[in-house]
Motif scaffolding. Structure first.
Motif, short mmCIF file in Angstrom:
data_model
loop_
_atom_site.label_atom_id
_atom_site.label_comp_id
_atom_site.label_asym_id
_atom_site.label_seq_id
_atom_site.Cartn_x
_atom_site.Cartn_y
_atom_site.Cartn_z
N ASN A 185 42.92 43.16 71.95
CA ASN A 185 42.84 43.68 70.59
C ASN A 185 41.39 43.67 70.11
OD1 ASN A 185 45.59 44.00 70.35
ND2 ASN A 185 45.91 42.04 69.32
N GLY B 1 38.71 45.80 66.80
CA GLY B 1 38.72 46.68 65.64
C GLY B 1 37.89 46.14 64.50
N THR C 26 31.51 50.52 64.30
CA THR C 26 31.85 51.35 65.45
C THR C 26 31.08 50.96 66.70
OG1 THR C 26 32.44 53.21 64.01
CG2 THR C 26 31.93 53.71 66.30
N GLU D 11 32.30 47.75 68.17
CA GLU D 11 33.65 47.85 68.73
C GLU D 11 33.64 48.59 70.06
OE1 GLU D 11 36.20 46.11 67.55
OE2 GLU D 11 34.63 45.40 66.21
N ASP E 245 43.15 49.27 69.00
CA ASP E 245 42.19 49.35 67.91
C ASP E 245 42.92 49.00 66.62
OD1 ASP E 245 40.27 49.94 66.02
OD2 ASP E 245 40.51 52.12 66.20
N SER F 161 41.49 48.34 63.66
CA SER F 161 40.53 48.44 62.57
C SER F 161 41.23 48.57 61.22
CB SER F 161 39.62 49.66 62.76
OG SER F 161 38.82 49.51 63.92
N ILE G 19 36.96 53.96 59.72
CA ILE G 19 38.11 53.69 60.58
C ILE G 19 38.48 54.87 61.47
CG2 ILE G 19 39.79 54.32 58.80
CD1 ILE G 19 41.48 51.93 59.75
N CYS H 113 35.63 55.35 64.06
CA CYS H 113 35.68 54.26 65.04
C CYS H 113 36.76 54.53 66.08
CB CYS H 113 35.92 52.94 64.32
SG CYS H 113 35.91 51.48 65.40
N ARG H 114 37.94 54.93 65.62
CA ARG H 114 39.06 55.20 66.53
C ARG H 114 38.73 56.34 67.48
NH1 ARG H 114 42.31 57.39 63.18
NH2 ARG H 114 42.86 55.39 62.22
N THR I 192 47.32 51.85 68.55
CA THR I 192 46.97 51.58 67.16
C THR I 192 48.22 51.15 66.39
OG1 THR I 192 47.38 53.85 66.39
CG2 THR I 192 45.14 53.34 67.15
#
Length: 600
Positions: free
Chosen positions: A165, A167, A175, A178, A195, A197, A202, A205-206, A219
């Motif tokens: 895990n 995030g 970002t 991560e 992720d 987050s 967000i 970042c994903r 997620t």
């Protein structure tokens, strides 16, 4: 020679399963797990299973074949043999969209072929049959396959997998950090990454994580659904729009907490720590505010339709998992597990791949029951568990408390283990925490696979044993999971590779003595023979850093270990090879002159 049962000697071995050594090396007769039966349909329900303690729930007699789409029809004459592709007629013009649908049609997909290359004990056809039965998933969003995703599988017939895990949160990380943790997790053996987050950029970042990831990304979509709004505002449009957005980005599996229902909330009121799942607590609040059934439960088929288009898999969330030993295996947790079984059936009817999430914090004695109850209620769908932690009083060491439970979980039925880091319960894991969590869980997963007798899983252990028996230190380190740590720890006490170790010394070394006994085979493998005493290579930068963090040796001692060969010393002409930021060049030169002899 493999030893057999010897009742006259006073012992009888239990039934023996597969030998985890490809060539049946050594004197161990094999795994004490049940003999596996890799077979399509319900016949394969005992594949790589631990023996059942009396009173444990039996495996379900149903599989995903029992929960087919309503518009698929069973051909006449297949009533008794319906668990195969030939038995079913699809609607005219039907095109499979998911790995499950392809498997049901008898198709071996390119992803199944790739998975079989990694799971060398399984054929592509066996992979297909396990997916068709619902006992295995291949989480591979079509969009992510267009980037760098390496297809993998999660299931009982395959090796046990590890999830990491990470995030960004509203108070920590971003970002870039991560993505760095993602690559670090991949380096240390994570098979998938979630992720989680809840802050920062967000969506960006994903997307960045997915585009940079070699492993499947999962997620918990509800986190994004409530960014900038209250949980009260959650509705059908927000849910489906958010799921569509994340599916388009390439998310491989969604955790949806649809199993926590209105009727379960009364079971939670007396818990010591209530609802510890973020998604579960948010949806519990939504149900109380709206006085309606869990919206994820009622929208389940529509959610499936969005996921099918991209072949996103379910990780059906356990919103009522226990957050402490005192709440484990309680009415709330088990009532939700029954609902998760129903949701599994509904997802299979829509052609969606499913794994089921599990606890949490569970006393060691209750782990087997939890694993085998899921096997029954969810018809063998892969179980994905967090830990479980077997004690609550070791914050800062919960990667250890949980990997103990994870080993038992893997042996008794879990297909994927969600890592716990030393920062669990305390804060957001940093880079080294990610490594510690991954390594702890690779230990748990590998130990489970060896115990289950999955073919070939003990091969590397046996090779390392032979290197250790021959006192071949370099091969010993090369075969280890983390060679840098192994070499650094060895050289901390004794930086010469000898025919003994610093723990015993020469006269007391049992391995050396065994090797010298003519009648023993130990240590005499020609492939591992080596010239006895060698001065080892200088420590690498990584190994040096390991010893610096340990704080056992002085900086001068570490410098000597890091600069004792001409090859290393010539690497930088501008300054003495043992120079560092803590001394100037002149002082470093003095250290060099008093270091160990240079090896040509």
């Amino acid at each position: 020679m493999i030893h057999q049962n010897n009742s006259s000697a006073g012992y009888t071995l239990p039934p023996i399963g597969e030998n985890p050594s490809t060539e049946a090396q050594g004197t161990n007769p094999g795994s004490f797990a049940k003999p596996s039966k890799i077979a399509p349909g319900v016949e394969g329900r005992y594949t790589f299973a631990s023996p059942d303690t009396p009173g444990m729930p039996e495996p379900s007699m149903k599989t995903a074949w029992d929960f087919m789409p309503e518009d698929w029809t069973l051909k006449a004459g297949y009533e008794e043999n319906y668990q195969n592709a030939e038995a079913w007629q699809t609607p005219d013009g039907f095109e499979p969209m998911t790995q499950l649908e392809s498997a049901r049609m008898g198709i071996v997909t390119p992803e199944m072929l790739r998975v079989a290359e990694k799971e060398t004990h399984l054929t592509p056809e066996q992979i297909r049959d396990e997916v068709a039965a619902g006992r295995m998933i291949i989480p591979a969003n079509k969009v992510h396959l267009g980037y760098n995703l390496e297809p993998m599988c999660i299931g009982r017939a395959s090796k046990t997998k590890v999830n990491a895990n990470m995030g960004a949160s509203p108070v920590s990380s971003g970002t870039d950090e991560e993505v760095e943790k993602l690559k670090w997790a991949e380096k240390w053996g994570a098979d998938t990454v979630m992720d989680l987050s809840t802050g920062g950029k967000i969506d960006e970042c994903r997307e960045t994580i997915i585009q940079n990831s070699l492993v499947p990304i999962g997620t918990v979509p509800i986190y994004s659904m409530i960014i900038g709004r209250k949980i009260d505002d959650l509705n059908r449009e927000i849910i489906l729009e958010s799921l569509e957005q994340q599916a388009k980005q390439g998310v491989d599996y969604f955790t949806i907490h649809a199993g926590i229902l209105q009727e379960h909330l009364e079971f939670v009121k007396d818990r010591l720590i209530g609802v510890v799942s973020r998604g579960g607590s948010l949806l519990a609040k939504w149900m109380i505010i709206h006085r309606q059934q869990n919206i994820m439960y009622t929208l389940w088929e529509e959610i499936c339709d969005v996921m099918r288009e991209y072949d996103v898999s379910f990780s059906i969330g356990d919103g009522l998992r226990p957050g402490g030993l005192a709440d484990a295996t309680d009415a709330a947790q088990l009532a939700e597990l029954v609902a998760l079984g129903t949701l599994t059936e509904r997802a299979w009817r829509k052609g969606i791949q499913v794994m089921v999430e599990g606890p949490g914090h569970v006393p060691f004695d209750q782990i087997e029951y939890n694993m085998k109850l899921e096997r029954q209620l969810c018809h063998g769908a892969p179980f994905y568990v967090l830990g479980p932690l077997v004690t609550d009083i070791f914050p800062g060491y919960d990667h250890i408390t949980s990997c103990i439970g994870a080993t038992a979980a893997g042996y008794h039925g879990a297909s994927m283990l969600c890592y716990v880091t030393p920062k669990e319960h305390l804060g957001l894991p940093k880079k080294d925490d990610v490594k510690q969590g991954c390594v702890a869980y690779k230990i748990a997963a590998h130990a489970s696979d060896v115990a289950l007798g999955i073919p070939g899983t003990r091969d590397r252990d046996d090779e390392l044993t032979k290197a250790r028996a021959a006192l071949n230190w370099q091969k010993h380190f090369d075969l280890s999971f983390d060679p840098d740590v192994a070499r650094a720890y060895h050289d901390e006490d004794l930086d010469v590779d000898t025919d003994f170790c610093a723990m015993c010394g020469h006269d007391w070394c049992s391995v050396r003595i065994s090797k010298e006994i003519v009648q023993f085979a130990s240590g005499k493998d020609a492939d591992y023979a080596w010239d006895k005493t060698k001065i080892s290579e200088a420590l690498t930068d990584e190994q040096k850093e390991i010893l610096e963090k340990r704080g056992v040796l002085s900086p001068d001692q570490i410098h000597k270990l890091a600069s004792k060969t001409k090859k290393v010393m010539e690497a930088d002409k501008d300054k003495a090879s043992c120079h560092s930021d803590y001394v100037d060049t002149d002082d470093a030169q003095t250290l060099q002159e008093t270091s160990l002899p240079i090896i040509e």
